[in-house]
Design a protein around this motif. Structure first.
Motif, PDB file in Angstrom:
ATOM      1  N   ALA A  38       0.718  -1.164  -0.182  1.00  0.00           N
ATOM      2  CA  ALA A  38       0.125   0.191  -0.128  1.00  0.00           C
ATOM      3  C   ALA A  38       0.904   1.206  -0.086  1.00  0.00           C
ATOM      4  O   ALA A  38       1.913   1.346   0.550  1.00  0.00           O
ATOM      5  CB  ALA A  38      -0.879  -0.013   1.257  1.00  0.00           C
ATOM      6  N   PRO A  39       0.465   2.471  -0.740  1.00  0.00           N
ATOM      7  CA  PRO A  39       1.464   3.578  -0.875  1.00  0.00           C
ATOM      8  C   PRO A  39       1.022   4.285   0.715  1.00  0.00           C
ATOM      9  O   PRO A  39      -0.017   4.132   1.148  1.00  0.00           O
ATOM     10  CB  PRO A  39       0.622   4.251  -1.945  1.00  0.00           C
ATOM     11  N   THR A  40       1.741   5.256   0.867  1.00  0.00           N
ATOM     12  CA  THR A  40       1.678   6.057   1.957  1.00  0.00           C
ATOM     13  C   THR A  40       1.579   7.578   1.489  1.00  0.00           C
ATOM     14  O   THR A  40       1.781   8.837   2.186  1.00  0.00           O
ATOM     15  CB  THR A  40       2.839   6.065   2.876  1.00  0.00           C
ATOM     16  N   THR A  41       0.826   7.735   0.442  1.00  0.00           N
ATOM     17  CA  THR A  41       0.498   9.161  -0.044  1.00  0.00           C
ATOM     18  C   THR A  41      -0.307  10.000   0.788  1.00  0.00           C
ATOM     19  O   THR A  41       0.065  11.241   0.928  1.00  0.00           O
ATOM     20  CB  THR A  41      -0.295   9.044  -1.316  1.00  0.00           C
ATOM     21  N   HIS A  42      -1.150   9.260   1.727  1.00  0.00           N
ATOM     22  CA  HIS A  42      -1.725  10.047   2.630  1.00  0.00           C
ATOM     23  C   HIS A  42      -1.019  10.941   3.560  1.00  0.00           C
ATOM     24  O   HIS A  42      -1.641  11.761   4.263  1.00  0.00           O
ATOM     25  CB  HIS A  42      -2.595   9.251   3.328  1.00  0.00           C
ATOM     26  N   VAL A  43       0.298  10.152   3.931  1.00  0.00           N
ATOM     27  CA  VAL A  43       0.951  11.103   5.005  1.00  0.00           C
ATOM     28  C   VAL A  43       1.296  12.395   4.456  1.00  0.00           C
ATOM     29  O   VAL A  43       0.940  13.458   5.476  1.00  0.00           O
ATOM     30  CB  VAL A  43       2.330  10.256   5.331  1.00  0.00           C
ATOM     31  N   ALA A  44       1.741  12.713   3.180  1.00  0.00           N
ATOM     32  CA  ALA A  44       2.146  14.052   2.937  1.00  0.00           C
ATOM     33  C   ALA A  44       0.617  14.923   2.928  1.00  0.00           C
ATOM     34  O   ALA A  44       0.902  16.156   3.043  1.00  0.00           O
ATOM     35  CB  ALA A  44       2.536  14.127   1.739  1.00  0.00           C
ATOM     36  N   TYR A  45      -0.300  14.360   2.422  1.00  0.00           N
ATOM     37  CA  TYR A  45      -1.629  14.902   2.101  1.00  0.00           C
ATOM     38  C   TYR A  45      -1.828  15.387   3.560  1.00  0.00           C
ATOM     39  O   TYR A  45      -2.515  16.453   3.464  1.00  0.00           O
ATOM     40  CB  TYR A  45      -2.603  13.978   1.530  1.00  0.00           C
ATOM     41  N   LEU A  46      -2.145  14.725   4.424  1.00  0.00           N
ATOM     42  CA  LEU A  46      -2.537  15.017   5.990  1.00  0.00           C
ATOM     43  C   LEU A  46      -1.599  16.097   6.691  1.00  0.00           C
ATOM     44  O   LEU A  46      -2.105  16.469   7.642  1.00  0.00           O
ATOM     45  CB  LEU A  46      -2.740  13.751   6.852  1.00  0.00           C
TER      46      LEU A  46
END
Length: 454
Positions: free
Chosen positions: A317-325
């Motif tokens: 799974a990617p961790t794109t949400h970290v930068a977004y949040l």
């Protein structure tokens, strides 16, 4: 002692300040509060001396017309007035619930490396009202000055949070309630569910005045329940799985000897005395004698090896949400009061010996109580592999134990295609999901929520 536990769903700050300052009143209070340009709905809960504050319909993540979202909480897309209520806890220990939300089962996800999320058509909130909880303190958007470093210490805090939630949203009081979790959730799920059942019993006896939580389901994906069972399964898995043999026979036999001579006695000691020292020593034993040596060999043989999917390290799974949040505009929309932290508090759980403690006893009490329990595991995962979780399922103490353990698994098919195997008896189900790694819903877009809550 004051601290805040955020109900987090994509940052969806819903802070509950346990033991914090509330107005001098004997009744609950609701009001609007503006802070830094953000309008909060505030609910002061007298029973737990806590304050719950949340932002309604921030426009982040759930954008389905007519579907409401509150900080940490998404209404069901289908029939929200009758749909069950489900609380989701990420594993770790110390992982933020937003990981599961954005990569697996939440209303939105990131597709093709996009920088902003889009609607997830396979979200669990298709059929259930979903509450995502960041814990322990420091994970996700949670913050405060108390220390929670064990699963048992977290349970009453979670229960208090649910009490405040029910009083704030009384329309959900009499709904079926379920817990879904993964990985270290093999600790969280059984303990939180068992604690809820104990509190319900106290309420029924008249010893406690509180809201009964109508717990009907517990789902654990790739769970870490019991090191005694699962550490030995780790050895078996790397030597004999359906994808590729990862160690040779000599190393396999050596690991089994280490388990028998060093690890098993240490784990037995942890189970017998239960002290921090004994259980931390048990954790050191199996990490030093089994897991670290296996990881060392695998990294040498297969550079970039990913324990969560033994087939290919890119299948994760990617961790794109970290930068977004962590974006200021996103946090302002959500009313976040601290920056987003993907993981926090893991060291405290390890040092307390929590990792080595078994939660099969609590799991057994949940099954004995008639709660529907689903244990499901992606079969490409080493971390909490299906051999180990099957061993846990077969070891649960309940009237159906012998019959369940002796039952053969059967094909699980979806649209005529076999996707795994399963066995089920009364309220207990075990599933092995083919071609899925540690975070099953990321690989297989199934709405398993209905298995536990129909």
């Amino acid at each position: 002692m004051q601290w805040i536990l955020e109900l987090a769903v994509g940052a969806f700050l819903a802070g509950i300040t346990l033991g914090g300052p509330v107005s001098p009143s004997t009744t609950n209070r609701r009001y609007l509060e503006g802070q830094d340009g953000v309008k909060y709905n505030v609910f002061e809960h007298r029973a737990t001396n806590s304050k719950l504050s949340f932002v309604k319909n921030s426009g982040i993540c759930e954008t389905t017309p007519g579907v409401n979202q509150y900080s940490g909480f998404f209404e069901a897309r289908e029939n929200p007035r009758q749909a069950p209520l489900v609380a989701y806890f990420e594993g770790g220990p110390g992982d933020a619930a937003e990981y599961g939300l954005f990569t697996q089962n939440g209303p939105c996800h990131f597709v093709n490396n996009e920088s902003s999320p889009s609607l997830n058509p396979y979200s669990f909130n298709n059929y259930a009202n979903m509450l995502y909880v960041d814990q322990p303190i420091g994970a996700g958007f949670s913050y405060g000055n108390a220390t929670v470093n064990s699963t048992t210490a977290a349970a009453p805090i979670v229960w208090n949070l649910l009490q405040a939630f029910y009083d704030s949203f009384p329309e959900y009081e009499n709904r079926d309630f379920g817990i879904f979790t993964e990985s270290y959730g093999g600790h969280y799920g059984p303990e939180f569910a068992s604690y809820i059942l104990e509190q319900n019993a106290a309420i029924s006896r008249g010893d406690l005045h509180a809201k009964e939580i109508r717990l009907v389901a517990l789902g654990v994906s790739n769970g870490w329940f019991d090191a005694t069972i699962q550490e030995k399964a780790n050895i078996e898995y790397v030597y004999n799985n359906s994808y590729r043999r990862l160690i040779n026979e000599t190393f396999y036999k050596e690991l089994l000897t280490r388990y028998d001579i060093k690890c098993k006695p240490a784990l037995d000691r942890c189970a017998e005395v239960g002290t921090t020292e004994a259980c931390y020593a048990a954790w050191q034993s199996y990490m030093n004698e089994i897991d670290y040596p296996i990881i060392g060999v695998l990294n040498e043989e297969y550079p970039g090896f990913y324990l969560g999917d033994i087939r290919d390290p890119s299948l994760r799974a990617p961790t794109t949400h970290v930068a977004y949040l962590q974006r200021l505009d996103v946090q302002e929309a959500l009313g976040a009061k601290v920056n987003f932290t993907e993981q926090s508090g893991a060291a405290g759980f390890i040092l307390s010996g929590d990792d080595a403690r078994s939660f099969v006893s609590q799991l057994s009490s949940v099954v004995q109580a008639g709660v529907r329990v689903l244990i499901w595991t992606g079969d490409a995962d080493y971390v909490s592999n299906w051999l180990g979780t099957l061993g846990v399922a077969d070891s649960i103490e309940w009237p159906g134990r012998e019959k369940f353990a002796n039952q053969d698994v059967r094909p699980y098919t979806l649209n005529g295609v076999q996707k795994g195997t399963f066995k089920s008896l009364d309220n207990l189900t075990f599933m092995r999901i083919f071609e899925a790694g540690h975070n099953v819903p990321f690989y297989r877009k199934f709405s398993f929520i209905r298995l536990g809550l129909d």
